[in-house]
Enzyme design. Structure first.
Site, mmCIF file in Angstrom:
data_model
loop_
_atom_site.group_PDB
_atom_site.id
_atom_site.type_symbol
_atom_site.label_atom_id
_atom_site.label_comp_id
_atom_site.label_asym_id
_atom_site.label_seq_id
_atom_site.Cartn_x
_atom_site.Cartn_y
_atom_site.Cartn_z
ATOM 1 N N ASP A 19 34.156 38.546 48.515
ATOM 2 C CA ASP A 19 34.996 38.274 49.686
ATOM 3 C C ASP A 19 34.466 37.055 50.445
ATOM 4 O OD1 ASP A 19 36.748 40.698 49.496
ATOM 5 O OD2 ASP A 19 34.804 41.675 49.652
ATOM 6 N N GLU A 276 35.797 38.165 41.309
ATOM 7 C CA GLU A 276 36.865 37.165 41.447
ATOM 8 C C GLU A 276 36.327 35.734 41.456
ATOM 9 O OE1 GLU A 276 40.026 38.021 44.141
ATOM 10 O OE2 GLU A 276 40.285 35.938 44.733
HETATM 11 O O1 TRH Z 1 30.275 39.960 44.064
HETATM 12 P P1 TRH Z 1 31.519 40.214 43.326
HETATM 13 O O2 TRH Z 1 31.536 41.387 42.487
HETATM 14 O O3 TRH Z 1 32.714 40.273 44.325
HETATM 15 C C1 TRH Z 1 33.734 41.217 44.256
HETATM 16 C C2 TRH Z 1 35.053 40.646 43.917
HETATM 17 O O4 TRH Z 1 35.405 39.563 44.713
HETATM 18 C C3 TRH Z 1 36.087 41.734 44.053
HETATM 19 O O5 TRH Z 1 37.351 41.214 43.792
HETATM 20 C C4 TRH Z 1 36.021 42.305 45.433
HETATM 21 O O6 TRH Z 1 36.931 43.307 45.560
HETATM 22 C C5 TRH Z 1 34.648 42.827 45.666
HETATM 23 O O7 TRH Z 1 33.732 41.772 45.533
HETATM 24 C C6 TRH Z 1 34.490 43.430 47.026
HETATM 25 O O8 TRH Z 1 31.812 38.956 42.363
HETATM 26 P P2 TRH Z 1 32.380 37.507 42.676
HETATM 27 O O9 TRH Z 1 33.767 37.580 43.170
HETATM 28 O O10 TRH Z 1 32.132 36.730 41.497
HETATM 29 O O11 TRH Z 1 31.460 36.965 43.837
HETATM 30 C C7 TRH Z 1 30.135 36.596 43.640
HETATM 31 C C8 TRH Z 1 29.800 35.368 44.460
HETATM 32 O O12 TRH Z 1 28.409 35.121 44.377
HETATM 33 C C9 TRH Z 1 30.494 34.111 43.953
HETATM 34 O O13 TRH Z 1 30.893 33.310 45.062
HETATM 35 C C10 TRH Z 1 29.402 33.385 43.190
HETATM 36 C C11 TRH Z 1 28.203 33.770 43.999
HETATM 37 N N1 TRH Z 1 26.898 33.677 43.330
HETATM 38 C C12 TRH Z 1 26.001 32.751 43.815
HETATM 39 O O14 TRH Z 1 26.303 31.998 44.752
HETATM 40 N N2 TRH Z 1 24.777 32.688 43.232
HETATM 41 C C13 TRH Z 1 24.408 33.471 42.193
HETATM 42 O O15 TRH Z 1 23.266 33.363 41.690
HETATM 43 C C14 TRH Z 1 25.364 34.411 41.691
HETATM 44 C C15 TRH Z 1 24.986 35.283 40.529
HETATM 45 C C16 TRH Z 1 26.597 34.492 42.293
#
Ligand code: TRH
Length: 373
Positions: A19, A276
Site C-alpha cells: 500500500d 502488487e
Molecule cells: O508487501 P506486499 O506483499 O504488499 C501487498 C500488496 O500490495 C497487496 O496487494 C496488498 O493487499 C497488501 O500488501 C496489503 O508486496 P508489494 O506490493 O510488492 O510491496 C512491496 C514493496 O516493497 C514494493 O514497493 C517494493 C518494496 N521493496 C523494497 O523497497 N525493498 C526490498 O528490498 C523489497 C524486497 C521490497
C-alpha cells in the site's frame, strides 16, 4: 500567485509494504513529473521508512522528494482539503476531512485508487462514479490495469531508459553486487527472492540445490528469510549471510530502498516477487518473474491469478505460478520453467515493451482529475 494544484493521498498500511509502496511511488511521480503539490498521509511511518530510509519515523511532518509527508493519526486535525483527493485502497478518509471537502465551493475530485487486477471486469468498473449518500460529493473508483480501458500501471518517465542503461552496462552490474558485498559466480543464474513467509520454498530450494547449473539467489531480509533458514536447517539468514548447498548459493542482503530494489530486479536473470508493486516492477525489469499473489480469505486471488496468466500468455510460466501459489509441485514446475528461460526472457521483454506503450497511471489520473465525467 501559486497556481499549482494540490493533491492529498491517504494511505493506511494494512499488513505489508504494497500500500505504501504504491502510494509513495505515485506521490513522488505526481510531484516530480506533473508539477503538483502533493501531501501523503500515512498511518505507519515505521513501515514506510523501510522503503524510504531517508524518512524519519519520529517526525509528524517532513518533506522528501518534493512530497510533504504527514503522519495520519486520530484525531485528524482540521486542514484545508486538496483539489484532488486520493483514497488509496478504500482506506476511509477522516470524517472531518470529508465534511471539509463537502463544504468547499469547488468540490475536490475524490478518487478511490483500487488494487491492480488483470481481470476483465475491471474495465467495466474503472472510473465509475459513486455519489455520497448524504453529502454533495462524488467518489470515483479508479482501477490500475493492463489495458487502455483501465488506469494503467505506475511507470515513471525515464524508467525504461534507466533500466536499459543499467542492464547494458557490465560494470554497473559488477558495482551493484560489490555494493551489496556479494558476488555471483559469472556463470550462475541470478535470482532475487521476495515472497510471503508461507511460500512453498522447501521443494524449490531442493530443485535449486540439485540444479545442473549454478544458482545464485539474493534474499532481501524479510520474514521469508526465517522460512528459508528453517527449510535449510541453518541459522537465521541476515544481510551478509552466505549459505552454499550443492549448486545453490544463497546470499542474504538487506531490505533495500525502493530505488535500489529496482536495480536488484534489473540485475537478476529472474525475480520472485509478490503482492502488487514488486509484481509490476518485475515486469518493468523486462526479465522473467514468478509472482506470489496476495492471498485473500475468500480465495478471490485465484481468479486474479488466472486472469493474469491468461493475459500474460506464457504457458511455461503458468504451471510454476500455480504451484508457487499453492496448486502443484514447485520443484516439478521449476524444471520446465528453467528449460524455457530463454523464451521467457524474450517474452518478458516484449511484454514490457507492449505495456510501456500504454499511458501510465499517474498521467491517467491527472487527465481524469481534470474531467472526471
Ligand atoms: O508487501 P506486499 O506483499 O504488499 C501487498 C500488496 O500490495 C497487496 O496487494 C496488498 O493487499 C497488501 O500488501 C496489503 O508486496 P508489494 O506490493 O510488492 O510491496 C512491496 C514493496 O516493497 C514494493 O514497493 C517494493 C518494496 N521493496 C523494497 O523497497 N525493498 C526490498 O528490498 C523489497 C524486497 C521490497
Amino acid at each position: 500567485m501559486n497556481t499549482r494544484q494540490h493533491w492529498d493521498i491517504f494511505c493506511t498500511v494494512v499488513d505489508n509494504y504494497g500500500d505504501i509502496g504504491v502510494c509513495w511511488r505515485l506521490a513522488r511521480q505526481l510531484a516530480a513529473e506533473h508539477g503538483l503539490t502533493v501531501r501523503l498521509w500515512v498511518d505507519d511511518l515505521e513501515s514506510f521508512a523501510k522503503l524510504a530510509p531517508q524518512l524519519d519515523p519520529q517526525q509528524d511532518q517532513q518533506q522528501i522528494s518534493q512530497v510533504e509527508i504527514q503522519r495520519w493519526r486520530p484525531p485528524f486535525a482540521q486542514t484545508a482539503p486538496a483539489d484532488v483527493v486520493i483514497e488509496a485502497f478504500a482506506c476511509h478518509l477522516p470524517e472531518t476531512y470529508i465534511a471539509a471537502m463537502a463544504a468547499q465551493a469547488a468540490k475536490p475530485v475524490w478518487i478511490n485508487l483500487e488494487y491492480l487486477s488483470a481481470e476483465n471486469w475491471v474495465e467495466d468498473h474503472h472510473s465509475l462514479a459513486s455519489p455520497h449518500p448524504r453529502l454533495p460529493l462524488t467518489k470515483y473508483f479508479y482501477f490500475p490495469g493492463f489495458s487502455l480501458n483501465t488506469g494503467g500501471l505506475i511507470r515513471e518517465a525515464g524508467l525504461m531508459a534507466a533500466r536499459d542503461a543499467f542492464q547494458n552496462n557490465p560494470s554497473a552490474h559488477t558495482e551493484w553486487w560489490r555494493g551489496l558485498n556479494t558476488e555471483p559466480a559469472p556463470n550462475a543464474l541470478k535470482i532475487s527472492l521476495f515472497a510471503y513467509p508461507t511460500a512453498p520454498v522447501a521443494p524449490l530450494l531442493q530443485a535449486w540445490i540439485h540444479s545442473a547449473t549454478p544458482i545464485f539467489c539474493a534474499l532481501p531480509e524479510t520474514p521469508l528469510s526465517t522460512t528459508i533458514a528453517q527449510a535449510l536447517n541453518v541459522d537465521p539468514i541476515r544481510a551478509g549471510t552466505r549459505v552454499v548447498r550443492g549448486n545453490l548459493t544463497l546470499a542474504g542482503i538487506p531490505f533495500l530502498a525502493q530505488e535500489a530494489y529496482d536495480r536488484l530486479l534489473w540485475a537478476c536473470d529472474l525475480n520472485f516477487v509478490r503482492g502488487e508493486d514488486s509484481f509490476v516492477r518485475a515486469q518493468w525489469a523486462a526479465k522473467p518473474f514468478v509472482w506470489q499473489i496476495y492471498p485473500q480469505h475468500d480465495a478471490a486471488h485465484e481468479a486474479k491469478l488466472e486472469a493474469f496468466i491468461t493475459r500474460y500468455g506464457a504457458p511455461e510460466l503458468a504451471a510454476l505460478l500455480r504451484a508457487w501459489n499453492g496448486r502443484g509441485d514447485p520443484a516439478h514446475a521449476w524444471l520446465a520453467y528453467a528449460a524455457a528461460l530463454p523464451d521467457l526472457t524474450t517474452h518478458a521483454r516484449q511484454w514490457a515493451i507492449t505495456q510501456a506503450k500504454l499511458p501510465d497511471l499517474a498521467a491517467n489520473l491527472v487527465k481524469f482529475s481534470q474531467n472526471p465525467l
